[in-house]
Scaffold this active site. Structure first.
Site, short mmCIF file in Angstrom:
data_model
loop_
_atom_site.label_atom_id
_atom_site.label_comp_id
_atom_site.label_asym_id
_atom_site.label_seq_id
_atom_site.Cartn_x
_atom_site.Cartn_y
_atom_site.Cartn_z
N ASP A 11 121.28 98.80 27.92
CA ASP A 11 122.17 98.87 29.09
C ASP A 11 122.35 97.45 29.59
OD1 ASP A 11 122.37 101.64 29.02
OD2 ASP A 11 120.62 101.92 30.31
N ASP A 130 128.53 111.66 30.88
CA ASP A 130 127.50 111.66 31.92
C ASP A 130 127.53 113.03 32.57
OD1 ASP A 130 126.74 109.06 31.42
OD2 ASP A 130 128.11 108.22 32.91
#
Length: 253
Positions: A11, A130
């Protein structure tokens, strides 16, 4: 997919690897190039790179960082974050990515999936989703966009099914509730998506122990993605593979 694959996830924020809990509270976790090289040397099967603030900040993926990471990466390399058009996807692939991962833009404009598949080939296109729980929806799971910040009202299982139908070669759902919590993957989510798609499904969000990876594989996940436990040295990729193999899970050597 006959063997379960291990996929560390980088990330990226401001050019550094970071990791948070439930998508917030980010901690620095190192240099992306050094991390990528180390994971490849350790036997990772795949590598993910997610520019986590690109969509929120309304900018494109950091291509220079992608190029630097790609230069040292020896395994299939998936890049996501800020990919809003076929031109963005083309630029990321040209920078060295093997696949592009699209989330918010693909949800808002599903035809983008069709276009990317037509231009670059099905094998280049990943759709990331998500997800958070919502009991009001048929599956109990809702799609979120904008880095997990915006609820959409769309059933996550239905969206996974549509994404595959449009040509996505891999479905990558991340459980917002489990992300970074190290309490285990959202197994009902994995099972629910596996029931409606034939494409490989990535388990993402919640790994805290080797047992959690095993549970995800047993739930049907084809690719096991994690960040914190790898970045902070809690679990080593070779040890994880040895453990899974000992539990009867076929892993890549």
């Amino acid at each position: 997919m006959s063997k379960v694959l291990i996929m560390p996830c980088l990330d990226i924020k401001d050019g550094r690897v970071v990791k948070g809990v439930h998508f917030v509270g980010l901690q620095d976790a190192g240099d992306p190039v050094e991390s990528a090289r180390a994971y490849c040397d350790a036997g990772a099967d795949e590598l993910a790179f997610l520019d986590i603030t690109a969509t929120i900040e309304g900018r494109k993926t950091m291509l220079e960082t992608v190029k630097k990471v790609a230069a040292v990466t020896t395994v299939p390399f998936t890049v996501g974050g800020g990919i809003k058009s076929a031109a963005d996807a083309e630029a990321v692939l040209a920078a060295g990515a093997d696949r592009v991962s699209m989330s918010s833009a693909a949800f808002r404009n599903p035809a983008l999936i069709d276009e990317a598949v037509k231009l670059f080939g099905r094998e280049k296109v990943v759709v990331a989703i998500d997800v958070d729980k919502n009991a009001a929806l048929p599956s109990g799971y809702e799609v979120y966009v904008d880095g997990g910040n915006t609820a959409t009202g769309k059933d996550a299982i239905e969206w996974a099914k549509e994404a595959e139908a449009r040509g996505a070669s891999i479905i990558l759902p991340t459980s917002k509730a489990c992300d970074g919590a190290k309490t285990g993957y959202d197994l009902p989510l994995i099972r629910g998506i596996k029931e409606v798609v034939s494409a490989p499904v990535v388990a993402s969000g919640g790994a805290g122990s080797k047992e959690h990876f095993l549970e995800a594989a047993q739930a049907g996940a084809d690719i096991l993605l994690a960040a914190s436990v790898f970045h902070f040295g809690e679990i080593a990729v070779p040890d994880l593979k040895e453990y899974l193999a000992g539990q009867g899970i076929a892993v890549a050597k």
